[in-house]
Scaffold this motif. Structure first.
Motif, PDB file in Angstrom:
ATOM      1  N   GLY A  22       7.651   7.977   3.801  1.00  0.00           N
ATOM      2  CA  GLY A  22       6.335   7.578   4.302  1.00  0.00           C
ATOM      3  C   GLY A  22       5.622   6.658   3.320  1.00  0.00           C
ATOM      4  N   GLN A  23       5.695   7.003   2.048  1.00  0.00           N
ATOM      5  CA  GLN A  23       5.052   6.182   1.018  1.00  0.00           C
ATOM      6  C   GLN A  23       5.668   4.782   0.978  1.00  0.00           C
ATOM      7  N   ARG A  24       6.970   4.717   1.098  1.00  0.00           N
ATOM      8  CA  ARG A  24       7.610   3.385   1.126  1.00  0.00           C
ATOM      9  C   ARG A  24       7.148   2.572   2.335  1.00  0.00           C
ATOM     10  N   MET A  25       7.019   3.236   3.478  1.00  0.00           N
ATOM     11  CA  MET A  25       6.601   2.496   4.678  1.00  0.00           C
ATOM     12  C   MET A  25       5.158   2.015   4.551  1.00  0.00           C
ATOM     13  N   ILE A  26       4.344   2.802   3.860  1.00  0.00           N
ATOM     14  CA  ILE A  26       2.949   2.416   3.648  1.00  0.00           C
ATOM     15  C   ILE A  26       2.851   1.115   2.846  1.00  0.00           C
ATOM     16  N   GLU A  27       3.818   0.935   1.950  1.00  0.00           N
ATOM     17  CA  GLU A  27       3.820  -0.308   1.158  1.00  0.00           C
ATOM     18  C   GLU A  27       3.999  -1.531   2.056  1.00  0.00           C
ATOM     19  N   LEU A  28       4.517  -1.308   3.264  1.00  0.00           N
ATOM     20  CA  LEU A  28       4.781  -2.434   4.169  1.00  0.00           C
ATOM     21  C   LEU A  28       3.567  -2.819   5.013  1.00  0.00           C
ATOM     22  N   VAL A  29       2.482  -2.063   4.892  1.00  0.00           N
ATOM     23  CA  VAL A  29       1.316  -2.362   5.719  1.00  0.00           C
ATOM     24  C   VAL A  29       0.795  -3.765   5.406  1.00  0.00           C
ATOM     25  N   ALA A  30       0.474  -4.495   6.456  1.00  0.00           N
ATOM     26  CA  ALA A  30      -0.006  -5.887   6.370  1.00  0.00           C
ATOM     27  C   ALA A  30       1.082  -6.844   5.893  1.00  0.00           C
ATOM     28  N   ALA A  31       2.347  -6.436   5.955  1.00  0.00           N
ATOM     29  CA  ALA A  31       3.435  -7.336   5.566  1.00  0.00           C
ATOM     30  C   ALA A  31       4.503  -7.413   6.657  1.00  0.00           C
ATOM     31  N   GLY A  32       4.211  -6.924   7.846  1.00  0.00           N
ATOM     32  CA  GLY A  32       5.205  -6.885   8.922  1.00  0.00           C
ATOM     33  C   GLY A  32       5.488  -8.252   9.507  1.00  0.00           C
ATOM     34  N   PRO A  33       6.626  -8.387  10.203  1.00  0.00           N
ATOM     35  CA  PRO A  33       7.026  -9.682  10.752  1.00  0.00           C
ATOM     36  C   PRO A  33       6.226 -10.089  11.989  1.00  0.00           C
ATOM     37  N   GLU A  34       5.597  -9.125  12.659  1.00  0.00           N
ATOM     38  CA  GLU A  34       4.794  -9.440  13.842  1.00  0.00           C
ATOM     39  C   GLU A  34       3.771  -8.319  13.978  1.00  0.00           C
ATOM     40  N   LEU A  35       2.642  -8.655  14.603  1.00  0.00           N
ATOM     41  CA  LEU A  35       1.537  -7.707  14.684  1.00  0.00           C
ATOM     42  C   LEU A  35       1.943  -6.399  15.357  1.00  0.00           C
ATOM     43  N   GLU A  36       2.697  -6.489  16.433  1.00  0.00           N
ATOM     44  CA  GLU A  36       3.114  -5.275  17.143  1.00  0.00           C
ATOM     45  C   GLU A  36       3.914  -4.355  16.229  1.00  0.00           C
ATOM     46  N   GLU A  37       4.690  -4.960  15.333  1.00  0.00           N
ATOM     47  CA  GLU A  37       5.518  -4.176  14.438  1.00  0.00           C
ATOM     48  C   GLU A  37       4.668  -3.447  13.384  1.00  0.00           C
ATOM     49  N   GLU A  38       3.493  -4.002  13.073  1.00  0.00           N
ATOM     50  CA  GLU A  38       2.548  -3.314  12.187  1.00  0.00           C
ATOM     51  C   GLU A  38       2.158  -1.964  12.768  1.00  0.00           C
TER      52      GLU A  38
ATOM     53  N   ARG B 299      -5.795 -13.190  -0.225  1.00  0.00           N
ATOM     54  CA  ARG B 299      -5.693 -12.726   1.172  1.00  0.00           C
ATOM     55  C   ARG B 299      -4.822 -13.675   1.986  1.00  0.00           C
ATOM     56  N   MET B 300      -5.076 -14.963   1.821  1.00  0.00           N
ATOM     57  CA  MET B 300      -4.318 -15.937   2.612  1.00  0.00           C
ATOM     58  C   MET B 300      -2.864 -15.981   2.169  1.00  0.00           C
ATOM     59  N   ALA B 301      -2.644 -15.850   0.861  1.00  0.00           N
ATOM     60  CA  ALA B 301      -1.270 -15.900   0.359  1.00  0.00           C
ATOM     61  C   ALA B 301      -0.463 -14.730   0.926  1.00  0.00           C
ATOM     62  N   LYS B 302      -1.090 -13.568   0.982  1.00  0.00           N
ATOM     63  CA  LYS B 302      -0.367 -12.404   1.497  1.00  0.00           C
ATOM     64  C   LYS B 302      -0.056 -12.577   2.983  1.00  0.00           C
ATOM     65  N   ARG B 303      -1.026 -13.101   3.717  1.00  0.00           N
ATOM     66  CA  ARG B 303      -0.807 -13.291   5.163  1.00  0.00           C
ATOM     67  C   ARG B 303       0.299 -14.331   5.405  1.00  0.00           C
ATOM     68  N   ARG B 304       0.262 -15.408   4.640  1.00  0.00           N
ATOM     69  CA  ARG B 304       1.297 -16.447   4.810  1.00  0.00           C
ATOM     70  C   ARG B 304       2.664 -15.900   4.471  1.00  0.00           C
ATOM     71  N   LYS B 305       2.714 -15.111   3.392  1.00  0.00           N
ATOM     72  CA  LYS B 305       4.010 -14.568   2.977  1.00  0.00           C
ATOM     73  C   LYS B 305       4.574 -13.654   4.069  1.00  0.00           C
ATOM     74  N   ALA B 306       3.715 -12.802   4.634  1.00  0.00           N
ATOM     75  CA  ALA B 306       4.191 -11.905   5.695  1.00  0.00           C
ATOM     76  C   ALA B 306       4.720 -12.730   6.860  1.00  0.00           C
ATOM     77  N   ASP B 308       5.818 -15.880   6.848  1.00  0.00           N
ATOM     78  CA  ASP B 308       7.049 -16.600   6.485  1.00  0.00           C
ATOM     79  C   ASP B 308       8.242 -15.646   6.366  1.00  0.00           C
ATOM     80  N   ASP B 309       7.999 -14.512   5.716  1.00  0.00           N
ATOM     81  CA  ASP B 309       9.092 -13.543   5.554  1.00  0.00           C
ATOM     82  C   ASP B 309       9.593 -13.023   6.903  1.00  0.00           C
ATOM     83  N   GLY B 310       8.709 -13.029   7.888  1.00  0.00           N
ATOM     84  CA  GLY B 310       9.092 -12.495   9.197  1.00  0.00           C
ATOM     85  C   GLY B 310       9.767 -13.516  10.103  1.00  0.00           C
ATOM     86  N   ALA B 311       9.827 -14.769   9.663  1.00  0.00           N
ATOM     87  CA  ALA B 311      10.310 -15.830  10.565  1.00  0.00           C
ATOM     88  C   ALA B 311      11.742 -15.554  11.040  1.00  0.00           C
ATOM     89  N   TRP B 312      12.624 -15.192  10.121  1.00  0.00           N
ATOM     90  CA  TRP B 312      14.018 -14.962  10.532  1.00  0.00           C
ATOM     91  C   TRP B 312      14.150 -13.746  11.448  1.00  0.00           C
TER      92      TRP B 312
END
Lengths: 252, 331, 95
Positions: A22-38, B299-306, B308-312
């Motif tokens: 769970g802690q590892r997944m929390i690190e992924l918040v706001a870094a997902g490939p698409e909004l739905e996946e968040e 904030r913008m850098a993190k959003r861009r990285k997410a 870009d990283d998600g493109a593939w």
């Protein structure tokens, strides 16, 4: 060990797996490939944290020493955590995280299913709740593995690499220690060797559908259950525990 | 508010007409005045559509960027209960961003386009999310003050003239009802805790008070788009009205907590009952809005990285779907 | 490979058995399965539903608002379709 001690130790171990993934997944918040996946990722992380809370609370109850869920989560030294090495591995890219989920959840689900039939009601109740959640997680992550494996050349190569890299952490899932044996003999707990057969078949089916290759048999890392972790783990704990360590005894 | 950038950027853009006749415009205004809802495929003036796209997408962007300052404390939350609550709240923000993008999409703009505008810096988001969260108390302050300010603005938006926006806001407001309460509860727990914890709470209030007031946007006298938005019932109260309302309800809450609002000129006017306050530092506001706040770049850098990283990943999913579609067409 | 966004799906939720599905909003998804998952994770976080339908937005056939008067107003003068149109003496029961 007394029966109550077996249950306390076993519930703690289950809680550790749930908390750390769970802690590892929390690190992924706001870094997902698409909004739905968040939204999906957060749902799963919430499920795991909820499971950790239930397991830790039950462990504290069985132990009878007045420890709370937070005492288990935040105030133990690294060597007392007994989670699998697999769940503490850093997130890497999206494919790494998906492979980790598939490998872990297919094992965890099989384990929980056995535990719903174990002779301790406390554990079986929590397992029954967790089962429903994890079944859905596995559906989600295995569908994603198929998309990535079958998708593009790039995604195929990336996710095959993820599978190869993480495979060495799957061995310890099926090596029983004294606690596993006691749980099995006293409470009709899981038989890990039997679980392995089922897990191999389940994972092989998903991997084949994803047009990926199962990695060859290889040297397997182990130590999680013995509290000997990978180097990443100390940092995860340092971050997770900082508030409780800096402000001992405070209420939040 | 979450769309305070509207008050600055692209001035005059929404005033451009789309070549509509006066009859059309009058008939449209009559529908609005009769409190009829406008739906996606209904006829609407081009400027109404453009204003809504800008407002709704800025609102959506704010929800998405707003996940970051709070997400900053997720891995360090001090208890499992707080960790779960914070995660659920941040997840709601992702959901609200999603509902809002969906509402904007009904106006004929793609999410891809809106995201591209955010990433290129063309689209704005609320200034508040460019401030750092330095302690756990900031999580309390955000829930209490930032969500409190947001609710002031969002409740009237539930009655906005555009149906899809109004429906999205109804859902958002329903879900958000716990956000402010959990923030206040964090502050209350800190204020009833050790001296160290109380000092942490005061420090968070000191840093978040003024930025929270700036969330309502410039003074009415300096706000460009208000009149037209009010006529179209996209906006129902002015910036200053909402800000005053926020101050009036928040000051007694700070008193209850035993915290001091960082404004030595703050005092209640006995005649009006309203609190009067010092002038807001608008220079700071404009700097933050135009990209020079403490965390804009991060904030913008993190959003861009997410992104870009998600493109593939996004591409792989499309490729797989296309293969499956081909296979079933061939079968 | 074009870098196009995932298609849009409309989401309909049955909140409990006995009620019909109701439009909840939309999600993007690369395929149907993903659309169902995404709808579940987005729109039923607070146990809002027992059943979900998703349908690609571009597959919906909708009436044209510009023709709404021709489409819907003719029904307005057919008051005889409504039970209140009929004058029945009070003493007649069960009707």
């Amino acid at each position: 060990m007394t029966d109550k001690n077996v249950l306390a130790a076993y519930a703690t171990r289950l809680g550790d797996n749930a908390l750390i993934i769970g802690q590892r997944m929390i690190e992924l918040v706001a870094a997902g490939p698409e909004l739905e996946e968040e939204l999906a990722n957060a749902n799963f992380a919430l499920d795991y944290i909820g499971q950790a809370r239930m397991f830790f609370s039950y462990a504290g109850e069985c132990e009878g020493a007045g420890r709370s869920e937070d005492d288990f989560a935040f105030l133990r030294p690294e060597h007392e955590y007994q989670n699998l090495l697999l769940v503490e591995q850093p997130n890497g890219h999206f494919g790494d995280a998906i492979v980790r989920q598939v490998l872990f959840d297919s094992w965890y689900l099989a384990l929980l299913e056995v535990l719903t039939r174990c002779s301790d009601e406390g554990i079986s109740d929590i397992a029954a709740r967790a089962c429903k959640e994890v079944r859905y997680h596995l559906r989600h992550s295995s569908q994603w593995l198929v998309r990535l494996g079958d998708g593009t050349d790039e995604s195929h190569a990336r996710v095959q690499q993820s599978l190869n890299d993480l495979w060495k952490f799957t061995g310890e899932m099926f090596v029983p220690d004294d606690l596993d044996d006691e749980m099995r003999s006293a409470f009709n707990g899981p038989h890990l060797e039997v679980l392995e057969t089922q897990w191999r078949a389940d994972v092989a089916a998903i991997v084949a559908e994803a047009t990926l290759d199962l990695p060859d048999d290889q040297w397997m890392a182990s130590g999680g259950k013995q509290g000997r972790h990978t180097e990443h783990f100390g940092f995860l704990l340092a971050e997770m525990q900082i508030m409780q360590r800096t402000f001992p005894g405070a209420t939040w | 508010m979450y769309t305070q950038g509207l008050d600055q950027s692209g001035r005059g853009d929404s005033a451009k007409s789309g070549g509509e006749s006066k009859e059309q415009l009058d008939a449209f205004q009559a529908r609005i005045d009769a409190e009829e809802k406008i739906e996606a495929k209904d006829w609407m003036p081009e400027a109404y559509r453009r204003t809504l796209i800008r407002q709704i997408s800025q609102h959506a962007h704010s929800e998405i960027i707003g996940m970051q300052p709070e997400g900053n404390w997720l891995t360090r939350a001090p208890s499992l209960k707080r960790k779960a609550i914070l995660l659920a709240k941040i997840q709601d923000e992702a959901g609200h961003g999603l509902y809002l993008y969906g509402a904007a999409e009904t106006l004929g703009v793609s999410r891809d386009q809106m995201v591209a505008d955010l990433l290129s810096g063309k689209a704005k988001y609320s200034s508040i999310f460019n401030y750092p969260t330095l302690t756990w108390a900031d999580i309390g302050a955000i829930g209490w003050l930032v969500d409190g300010a947001a609710i002031m603005n969002q409740i009237p938006l539930c009655r906005c003239s555009y149906g899809p926006y109004s429906r999205a806001m109804i859902r958002v407001c329903k879900e958000e009802s716990f956000h402010q309460r959990q923030g206040f509860e964090i502050m209350l727990t800190l204020c009833r805790g050790t001296e160290e914890q109380k000092a942490m709470a005061q420090d968070a209030l000191n840093r978040f008070w003024w930025p929270s007031l700036m969330m309502f946007g410039p003074n009415d006298s300096a706000s460009k788009h208000s009149a037209q938005s009010m006529a179209w019932k996209i906006k129902r109260f002015s910036n200053d009205e909402l800000r005053q309302k926020f101050i009036d309800v928040t000051v007694p809450q700070a008193d209850f907590l035993g915290l001091t609002i960082p404004d030595d000129k703050l005092r209640q006017n006995e005649e009006t009952g309203h609190y009067e306050h010092s002038e807001i530092d608008w220079q700071e506001f404009f700097e933050v809005i135009s990209g020079n706040g403490p965390c804009n770049k991060e904030r913008m850098a993190k959003r861009r990285k997410a992104h870009d990283d998600g493109a593939w990943v996004r591409e792989a999913a499309r490729a797989h779907a296309a293969k499956k579609a081909d296979a079933s067409a061939a079968a | 490979m074009t870098k196009q966004e995932w298609p849009l799906y409309e989401v309909f939720i049955r909140s409990k058995s006995g009620l019909s599905h109701r439009h909840a909003g939309s999600v993007h998804a690369a395929d149907d399965e993903m659309a169902l998952n995404n709808a579940r994770d987005t729109y039923t976080r607070r146990t809002e539903g027992v059943s979900i339908w998703v349908v690609r937005s571009d597959q919906i056939v909708a009436s044209d608002p510009a023709e709404s008067s021709a489409f819907f107003e003719p029904a307005e003068d057919k008051v005889y379709r409504h039970p209140t149109f009929y004058d029945i003496p009070d003493e007649v029961e069960n009707l």
